[in-house]
Design an enzyme around this catalytic site. Structure first.
Site, mmCIF file in Angstrom:
data_model
loop_
_atom_site.group_PDB
_atom_site.id
_atom_site.type_symbol
_atom_site.label_atom_id
_atom_site.label_comp_id
_atom_site.label_asym_id
_atom_site.label_seq_id
_atom_site.Cartn_x
_atom_site.Cartn_y
_atom_site.Cartn_z
ATOM 1 N N ASP A 1 -41.892 8.307 45.357
ATOM 2 C CA ASP A 1 -43.178 9.127 44.411
ATOM 3 C C ASP A 1 -43.160 9.103 42.719
ATOM 4 O O ASP A 1 -43.417 9.626 42.155
ATOM 5 C CB ASP A 1 -42.431 10.916 44.702
ATOM 6 C CG ASP A 1 -40.986 10.569 44.809
ATOM 7 O OD1 ASP A 1 -40.187 9.992 43.725
ATOM 8 O OD2 ASP A 1 -39.953 11.701 45.084
ATOM 9 N N ASP B 1 -32.611 -8.371 43.870
ATOM 10 C CA ASP B 1 -33.337 -6.901 42.914
ATOM 11 C C ASP B 1 -32.088 -6.897 41.864
ATOM 12 O O ASP B 1 -33.493 -6.300 41.585
ATOM 13 C CB ASP B 1 -34.872 -6.302 43.808
ATOM 14 C CG ASP B 1 -34.317 -5.548 44.869
ATOM 15 O OD1 ASP B 1 -33.995 -5.933 45.715
ATOM 16 O OD2 ASP B 1 -34.004 -4.229 44.846
ATOM 17 N N LYS C 1 -36.181 5.823 33.768
ATOM 18 C CA LYS C 1 -35.964 5.469 35.166
ATOM 19 C C LYS C 1 -35.994 6.845 35.857
ATOM 20 O O LYS C 1 -35.825 8.389 35.732
ATOM 21 C CB LYS C 1 -34.882 4.990 35.498
ATOM 22 C CG LYS C 1 -34.453 4.756 36.792
ATOM 23 C CD LYS C 1 -33.070 4.636 37.301
ATOM 24 C CE LYS C 1 -33.392 4.441 39.353
ATOM 25 N NZ LYS C 1 -32.054 3.998 39.200
ATOM 26 N N ASP D 1 -28.574 -0.827 38.082
ATOM 27 C CA ASP D 1 -29.423 -0.295 39.085
ATOM 28 C C ASP D 1 -28.167 0.567 39.800
ATOM 29 O O ASP D 1 -28.151 0.606 41.246
ATOM 30 C CB ASP D 1 -30.433 -0.710 40.486
ATOM 31 C CG ASP D 1 -31.792 -1.092 39.197
ATOM 32 O OD1 ASP D 1 -31.419 -0.857 38.600
ATOM 33 O OD2 ASP D 1 -32.844 -2.093 40.314
ATOM 34 N N ARG E 1 -40.374 2.806 40.090
ATOM 35 C CA ARG E 1 -40.107 4.584 39.121
ATOM 36 C C ARG E 1 -39.843 4.159 37.505
ATOM 37 O O ARG E 1 -38.824 5.024 37.426
ATOM 38 C CB ARG E 1 -39.279 5.408 40.382
ATOM 39 C CG ARG E 1 -37.690 4.853 40.898
ATOM 40 C CD ARG E 1 -37.228 5.957 41.088
ATOM 41 N NE ARG E 1 -36.257 5.352 41.959
ATOM 42 C CZ ARG E 1 -35.550 5.980 41.971
ATOM 43 N NH1 ARG E 1 -35.429 7.177 42.474
ATOM 44 N NH2 ARG E 1 -33.881 5.289 43.404
HETATM 45 P P1 AMP Z 1 -33.082 0.890 44.044
HETATM 46 O O1 AMP Z 1 -32.471 0.790 45.380
HETATM 47 O O2 AMP Z 1 -33.341 2.262 43.354
HETATM 48 O O3 AMP Z 1 -33.310 -0.710 43.103
HETATM 49 O O4 AMP Z 1 -35.081 0.341 44.629
HETATM 50 C C1 AMP Z 1 -35.257 -0.234 45.250
HETATM 51 C C2 AMP Z 1 -37.191 -0.607 45.095
HETATM 52 O O5 AMP Z 1 -37.428 0.884 45.625
HETATM 53 C C3 AMP Z 1 -37.195 -0.778 43.500
HETATM 54 O O6 AMP Z 1 -37.840 -1.068 44.176
HETATM 55 C C4 AMP Z 1 -37.812 0.700 43.129
HETATM 56 O O7 AMP Z 1 -38.689 0.972 42.240
HETATM 57 C C5 AMP Z 1 -37.987 0.982 44.438
HETATM 58 N N1 AMP Z 1 -37.453 2.768 44.556
HETATM 59 C C6 AMP Z 1 -36.441 2.882 44.782
HETATM 60 N N2 AMP Z 1 -37.239 5.053 44.834
HETATM 61 C C7 AMP Z 1 -38.394 4.830 44.495
HETATM 62 C C8 AMP Z 1 -39.414 6.180 44.084
HETATM 63 N N3 AMP Z 1 -38.941 6.958 44.022
HETATM 64 N N4 AMP Z 1 -40.397 5.993 44.200
HETATM 65 C C9 AMP Z 1 -40.810 4.054 44.179
HETATM 66 N N5 AMP Z 1 -40.148 3.332 44.265
HETATM 67 C C10 AMP Z 1 -39.146 3.960 44.279
HETATM 68 MG MG MG Z 2 -32.948 -1.739 41.836
#
Ligand code: AMP
Ligand code: MG
Length: 577
Positions: A195, A330, A183, A340, A163
């Site tokens: 989404d 990640d 973001k 993040d 996203r």
């Molecule tokens: P995060 O926990 O935000 O670091 O996200 C972990 C993974 O999930 C990353 O690959 C993000 O891009 C993906 N991700 C988190 N929220 C969304 C979302 N609403 N739509 C698409 N990908 C998401």
């Molecule tokens: Mg992340």
């Protein structure tokens, strides 16, 4: 003629722009364009009024060239979820919001001192479009980064920018290279089941906290702006079946680099070693100037620096009571920046078991475990680097990793000594620090304010164990039966410093112990108002947290240095964002 894939994509799009695509914007020069996006049906503004600052933004040299020239991009350029191979990025345009977009806040300092833009640009419609993913500046080809990662201890495979869109690189007047990322700007090939959106509450928290961390002196991504739309985004905030409608928001965030441990891991896992070498060389060349590119030990030196800087970062987090919340590989930057921001939290009463993320059932990322998960993550980085190291280098790398614990401990001690105003060396300093933390743990004294109030109280007041009411955290601490013993030890240690004075000590300590941090209740209160389109508290917090070490009238009036309100006790933050 052969064109590199990114250029071919760009030319194809540019050619189509005149035929049914949004008309060139920003006057006849057509310097800003609305992105075609995955659905060209998104309405694009048909004009770009020349406002103060607009011309400046349109002529602004944002470019993705350095990345596109260095790395192969995904051969598929349609925007659907898939497993991607043999590339670092996929070209993918942000998805503009369908509804009205409002500006919630901007960082003047980021706009002016990092992006070289006049603050007046924030009042233009071009700016609003640009920072919400409605327009892309000519010269910038938006990218989603392919990465993987270990999540909560297990290899999760391909993750990637699901996203986020890297909308270009900007080299500013100081010669600094910054990567700009939106973001919450829509789906990409890495969106999995998501989404592609981010909601207002988590975006407010990221915007405020990343800026606050910067002013606390902690390496972090920065935030330039925050916008909110009226587009519906559905979230089950506490994963209890209670799905609610929220609004989509976008943060324009910046980092010198967004590459993570997971960026290298995915290449190692899929055996794309040439590409991994190319990525590493790029990172070293751009961001590790002390490492010579012709040095055959450069990957080892790179690893050594990341080990040391990760230890430094986590010690810094601990020094302000910051728990990241989701320390997956990640989310661990190769430049050792805090990135993040999700369900993070600043610890209030001191508790090594503090877990900010209610979704973290196993308490893996509790504050007291962050140094350990740092080691876990660095070990995963080492595993990813191993295919590129010879046997001798592998052995040396393991030894470097063994030094992580000591490096962390040394840095932690240094920082806490500074927090206590202790110059020079003394063999009992570690004991003095550990003793204080134990008293805080037993009495549940507030972490931030204990240190701050120790910075404000005079030695005489401490000596007499006379703690005025305003020093509420110290009053809590003072209930411990060993408090007077600790005070005696502390004062003895302070008095060893010849040439020091109590005034000097307090001045020293107030410049390192913040009076204001982004407590959950403050962020929550700002979010609640923002949900009603009152952004004043977001902006107030942003202003105050720019000077966390200075007593400020507005902050005092808002109660930001007082005991957290009773309602804040039940506040929860989950992974939902
Ligand atoms: P995060 O926990 O935000 O670091 O996200 C972990 C993974 O999930 C990353 O690959 C993000 O891009 C993906 N991700 C988190 N929220 C969304 C979302 N609403 N739509 C698409 N990908 C998401
Ligand atoms: Mg992340």
């Amino acid at each position: 003629m052969w064109w590199p894939p990114w250029l071919a994509a760009w030319l194809a799009w540019a050619a189509g722009a005149g035929a049914g695509r949004p008309a060139p914007l920003c006057g006849s020069g057509g310097l800003c364009r609305a992105p075609p996006g995955p659905n060209a049906s998104h309405p694009a503004p048909s004009h770009c009024p020349r406002q103060r600052g607009a011309a400046e933004l349109c002529a602004w040299p944002l470019s993705s060239e350095s990345l596109l020239d260095t790395f192969p991009v995904d051969v598929t350029q349609e925007n659907y979820v898939r497993n991607v191979r043999n590339c670092i990025f996929s070209i993918v345009y942000p998805t503009p919001f369908k509804s009205r977009v409002r500006l919630v806040a901007v960082s003047k300092e980021v706009l002016e001192n990092i992006l070289d833009l006049d603050i007046s640009v924030k009042g233009t419609s071009d700016f609003l479009q640009f920072v919400s993913g409605g327009k892309v500046i000519l010269g910038s080809v938006p990218l989603a980064h392919r990465y993987g990662g270990h999540q909560f201890g297990s290899w999760a495979g391909q993750l990637g920018d699901g996203r986020a869109h890297l909308i270009g690189v900007y080299t500013n007047r100081h010669g600094e290279r910054w990567e700009l990322q939106l973001k919450g700007s829509g789906k990409t090939p890495y969106s999995r089941n998501g989404d592609g959106r981010a909601v207002l509450r988590s975006s407010v928290r990221e915007f405020l906290c990343s800026e606050a961390m910067h002013y606390l002196g902690i390496p972090t991504s920065r935030a330039a702006s925050l916008v909110v739309s009226d587009d519906d985004v559905w979230r089950d905030q506490f994963y209890n079946g209670n799905i609610k409608k929220e609004r989509g928001a976008v943060v324009l965030r910046l980092a010198k680099s967004w590459f993570r441990i997971g960026s290298l891991e995915i290449l190692a896992y899929s055996g794309e070693l040439d590409l991994q070498r190319r990525l590493l060389d790029f990172i070293i060349q751009e961001h590790f100037p002390s490492i010579a590119m012709n040095d055959s030990n450069r990957y080892l030196e790179f690893f050594s620096t990341v080990v040391s800087e990760t230890a430094n970062l986590i010690a810094l987090w601990m020094s302000v009571g910051f728990a990241h919340g989701v320390c997956n590989t990640d989310n661990f930057s190769l430049l050792s920046l805090t990135i993040d921001y999700g369900p993070f939290g600043f610890m209030e009463s001191y508790d090594p078991n503090f877990v900010p993320n209610t979704s973290d059932d196993e308490r893996r990322y509790k504050i007291g475990n962050q140094a350990n998960v740092g080691l876990f993550n660095l070990n995963k980085l080492l595993q990813a680097l191993k295919p590129l190291l010879d046997p001798r280098q592998k052995q040396l790398a393991s030894q470097i990793l063994e030094g992580y614990g000591e490096r962390y401990y040394i840095r932690f001690t240094e920082l806490f000594k500074t927090k206590l105003g202790l110059p020079g060396e003394n063999e009992d300093d570690n004991y003095l620090i550990a003793f204080l933390l134990k008293l805080m743990e037993d009495t549940k004294a507030d972490f931030t304010m204990t240190f701050r109030q120790l910075s404000e109280i005079t030695e005489d007041q401490l000596k007499e164990l006379h703690i005025p009411e305003e020093f509420w955290a110290l009053q809590d601490l003072g209930k411990h039966k060993l408090f007077s013993e600790w005070v005696t030890m502390y004062l003895l240690r302070l008095n060893r410093n010849k040439g020091d004075s109590d005034t000097k000590r307090r001045t020293r300590m107030t410049t390192v112990n913040p009076r204001y941090i982004l407590r959950n209740w403050m962020a929550e209160s700002a979010v609640q108002k923002a949900n009603l389109n009152d952004f004043s508290e977001v902006q107030l917090l942003q202003q105050i947290l720019q000077h966390p070490f200075q007593r400020q009238q507005a902050a005092e009036k808002a109660g930001y240095s007082l005991r957290p309100p009773a309602w804040a006790k039940d506040l929860k933050v989950s992974c939902s964002s």
